[in-house]
Scaffold this active site. Structure first.
Site, PDB file in Angstrom:
ATOM      1  N   ARG A  54       0.880  -1.171   0.000  1.00 54.48           N
ATOM      2  CA  ARG A  54       0.000   0.000   0.000  1.00 54.48           C
ATOM      3  C   ARG A  54       0.911   1.212   0.000  1.00 54.48           C
ATOM      4  NH1 ARG A  54      -2.738   4.034   0.192  1.00 54.48           N
ATOM      5  NH2 ARG A  54      -4.804   4.294   1.037  1.00 54.48           N
ATOM      6  N   GLU A  62     -11.168   4.487  -5.488  1.00 53.37           N
ATOM      7  CA  GLU A  62     -11.448   3.047  -5.522  1.00 53.37           C
ATOM      8  C   GLU A  62     -11.818   2.663  -6.959  1.00 53.37           C
ATOM      9  OE1 GLU A  62     -10.976   0.970  -2.995  1.00 53.37           O
ATOM     10  OE2 GLU A  62     -10.380   2.623  -1.709  1.00 53.37           O
ATOM     11  N   ARG A  96      -0.880  -5.480   4.574  1.00 50.94           N
ATOM     12  CA  ARG A  96      -0.075  -4.945   3.474  1.00 50.94           C
ATOM     13  C   ARG A  96       1.085  -4.128   4.042  1.00 50.94           C
ATOM     14  NH1 ARG A  96      -5.012  -1.941   0.501  1.00 50.94           N
ATOM     15  NH2 ARG A  96      -4.997  -1.058   2.583  1.00 50.94           N
TER      16      ARG A  96
END
Length: 179
Positions: A54, A62, A96
């Site tokens: 990330r 998104e 992540r």
């Protein structure tokens, strides 16, 4: 000697903490999930580790949001199948690695990794500077990211052209409220 022992121990502990706080590695980007998340393959042949990354300091639309697909495509153009220097500071709640991602610029593909891919996404108007996590950036990075976003807004580049713009954190919150 008794005075030096605590100082030596404190020095060693702080070095250990620094080593854990920032993990730097060079990896091959093998996947792009959206405008701020990639999959990277790290390590030697036969002993690869695949990690989800990330981007630190940005939040992109998104995939189902306006400009979401364009952000994913732009990030793919920047990093896909390229070696990236990852400067990872932590893991998020989804496991992540949260990293600053540096790649060689297209103008010098075999050169040093001097292009900050997250900053580039902001400059292209395809990501926001994620102020919520600004304290995790250096003062220089904060200044660069803030300036890049202000420039993109002023020039109405990318998503800044949209009159009904919704930040990804607000969009995700609205999606959760609907379900």
């Amino acid at each position: 000697m008794s005075v030096l022992r605590p100082l030596l121990l404190a020095g060693l502990l702080s070095l250990s903490a620094l080593a854990q706080a920032a993990e730097q590695r060079t990896c091959l980007v093998v996947g792009v999930s959206d405008g701020d998340t990639i999959t990277a393959r790290c390590g030697a042949a036969g002993n690869y580790e695949q990690i989800k990354v990330r981007f630190n300091g940005i939040d992109a639309p998104e995939k189902r949001q306006p400009f979401g697909q364009r952000a994913k495509e732009a990030l793919s153009d920047l990093v896909y199948m390229k070696e990236a220097a990852l400067d990872c500071t932590k893991s998020d709640r989804y496991g992540r690695s949260v990293c600053k991602v540096m790649v060689a610029p297209a103008s010098a593909p075999r050169g040093p990794k001097t292009l900050d891919a997250g900053l580039t996404m902001i400059t292209l108007g395809l990501a926001w500077w994620y102020r919520t996590y600004a304290r995790e950036q250096t003062p220089q990075e904060r200044g660069q990211y803030e300036f890049a976003e202000a420039e993109a807004r002023a020039k109405r580049v990318g998503l800044w052209r949209d009159q009904d713009l919704v930040a990804p954190w607000d969009w995700r919150k609205a999606q959760r409220a609907q379900h």
